[in-house]
Design a protein around this motif. Structure first.
Motif, short mmCIF file in Angstrom:
data_model
loop_
_atom_site.label_atom_id
_atom_site.label_comp_id
_atom_site.label_asym_id
_atom_site.label_seq_id
_atom_site.Cartn_x
_atom_site.Cartn_y
_atom_site.Cartn_z
N MET A 1 0.86 -1.18 0.00
CA MET A 1 0.00 0.00 0.00
C MET A 1 0.90 1.24 0.00
N ASP A 2 0.40 2.29 -0.57
CA ASP A 2 1.14 3.53 -0.68
C ASP A 2 1.60 4.00 0.70
N SER A 3 2.89 4.27 0.81
CA SER A 3 3.47 4.67 2.10
C SER A 3 3.07 6.08 2.52
N ARG A 4 2.36 6.80 1.66
CA ARG A 4 1.90 8.14 2.04
C ARG A 4 0.68 8.09 2.95
N PHE A 5 0.04 6.94 3.07
CA PHE A 5 -1.16 6.81 3.89
C PHE A 5 -0.79 6.33 5.29
N SER A 6 -1.42 6.94 6.29
CA SER A 6 -1.23 6.49 7.67
C SER A 6 -1.76 5.06 7.81
N ALA A 7 -1.41 4.40 8.89
CA ALA A 7 -1.90 3.04 9.13
C ALA A 7 -3.43 3.01 9.17
N THR A 8 -4.04 4.02 9.79
CA THR A 8 -5.50 4.06 9.86
C THR A 8 -6.10 4.28 8.48
N SER A 9 -5.50 5.15 7.68
CA SER A 9 -6.00 5.37 6.32
C SER A 9 -5.85 4.11 5.48
N GLN A 10 -4.75 3.40 5.64
CA GLN A 10 -4.56 2.14 4.92
C GLN A 10 -5.64 1.14 5.31
N LYS A 11 -5.94 1.09 6.61
CA LYS A 11 -6.99 0.19 7.09
C LYS A 11 -8.34 0.56 6.47
N ILE A 12 -8.64 1.85 6.43
CA ILE A 12 -9.89 2.32 5.83
C ILE A 12 -9.95 1.96 4.35
N LEU A 13 -8.84 2.10 3.64
CA LEU A 13 -8.82 1.74 2.22
C LEU A 13 -9.09 0.24 2.04
N ARG A 14 -8.52 -0.60 2.92
CA ARG A 14 -8.77 -2.04 2.84
C ARG A 14 -10.25 -2.34 3.15
N ILE A 15 -10.78 -1.70 4.18
CA ILE A 15 -12.19 -1.90 4.54
C ILE A 15 -13.08 -1.44 3.39
N SER A 16 -12.75 -0.32 2.77
CA SER A 16 -13.53 0.20 1.64
C SER A 16 -13.56 -0.81 0.50
N HIS A 17 -12.43 -1.42 0.23
CA HIS A 17 -12.34 -2.46 -0.79
C HIS A 17 -13.26 -3.62 -0.44
N ASP A 18 -13.20 -4.06 0.80
CA ASP A 18 -14.03 -5.19 1.24
C ASP A 18 -15.51 -4.87 1.14
N ILE A 19 -15.87 -3.65 1.53
CA ILE A 19 -17.29 -3.24 1.45
C ILE A 19 -17.75 -3.26 0.00
N ALA A 20 -16.95 -2.70 -0.90
CA ALA A 20 -17.32 -2.69 -2.32
C ALA A 20 -17.54 -4.11 -2.83
N ALA A 21 -16.62 -5.00 -2.51
CA ALA A 21 -16.75 -6.39 -2.96
C ALA A 21 -17.97 -7.06 -2.34
N GLU A 22 -18.17 -6.87 -1.04
CA GLU A 22 -19.32 -7.48 -0.35
C GLU A 22 -20.64 -7.01 -0.94
N MET A 23 -20.68 -5.77 -1.39
CA MET A 23 -21.91 -5.20 -1.91
C MET A 23 -22.11 -5.49 -3.41
N GLY A 24 -21.15 -6.16 -4.03
CA GLY A 24 -21.30 -6.52 -5.43
C GLY A 24 -20.78 -5.51 -6.42
N TYR A 25 -19.85 -4.68 -6.01
CA TYR A 25 -19.24 -3.71 -6.92
C TYR A 25 -17.89 -4.24 -7.39
N ASN A 26 -17.53 -3.89 -8.63
CA ASN A 26 -16.22 -4.30 -9.13
C ASN A 26 -15.26 -3.12 -9.18
N TYR A 27 -15.52 -2.13 -8.34
CA TYR A 27 -14.66 -0.96 -8.20
C TYR A 27 -14.83 -0.39 -6.80
N VAL A 28 -13.89 0.46 -6.41
CA VAL A 28 -13.99 1.19 -5.14
C VAL A 28 -14.25 2.65 -5.48
#
Length: 159
Positions: free
Chosen positions: A1-28
């Protein structure tokens, strides 16, 4: 993951990805970023949104109303970000620089979503009654309020 993001922001980006996939989206998209902030739940921005009645379940229920799911991708598959989300993340880098931060924090991502102003996330926030003045000074006030756990008036202006 891009080193410009804080650990919390990286976590949010991962969660966002998971939410998109869980909801049936093929993009974030931007809407998944806000949902990720809300689901992660420990940031000042999440607290600010929740203080103004923006809850995770209510927010994600609005996503399909504003952007139809694209099909069930594999949760293990890397989903691309939308062009608008790419712009938002670029703006978040500028927000971090303006704030004198070496890392992009969740409040910078949120400020970028607000500053960009045309995303699905902004439409959903507006639909749920979150109001604010969209200009540089007030966006900075809003993120400062979130960082200082101050209340931000829903009545200050229009989205």
């Amino acid at each position: 993951m891009d080193s410009r993001f804080s650990a919390t922001s990286q976590k949010i980006l991962r969660i966002s990805h998971d939410i998109a996939a869980e909801m049936g989206y093929n993009y974030v998209g931007s809407e998944h970023l806000i949902a990720g902030i809300l689901r992660e739940g420990t940031t000042d921005i999440a607290s600010l949104l929740e203080a103004h009645g923006i809850e995770y379940d209510e927010f994600i229920a609005k996503i399909p109303e504003n952007s139809a799911p694209t099909g069930k991708p594999s949760i293990n598959k890397a989903l691309p970000i939308t062009p608008r989300t790419k712009v938002i993340l670029e703006i978040s880098f500028n927000e971090a620089k303006k704030a004198g931060s070496l890392l992009i924090e969740p409040e910078h991502i949120f400020a970028a979503i607000i500053r960009e102003g045309q995303s699905v996330a902004v439409k959903i926030l507006r639909d749920l009654g979150f109001r604010y003045v969209k200009d540089e000074e007030n966006t900075e006030d809003m993120t400062d309020d979130a960082q200082n756990n101050k209340s931000f008036s829903k009545e200050r202006g229009n989205l």
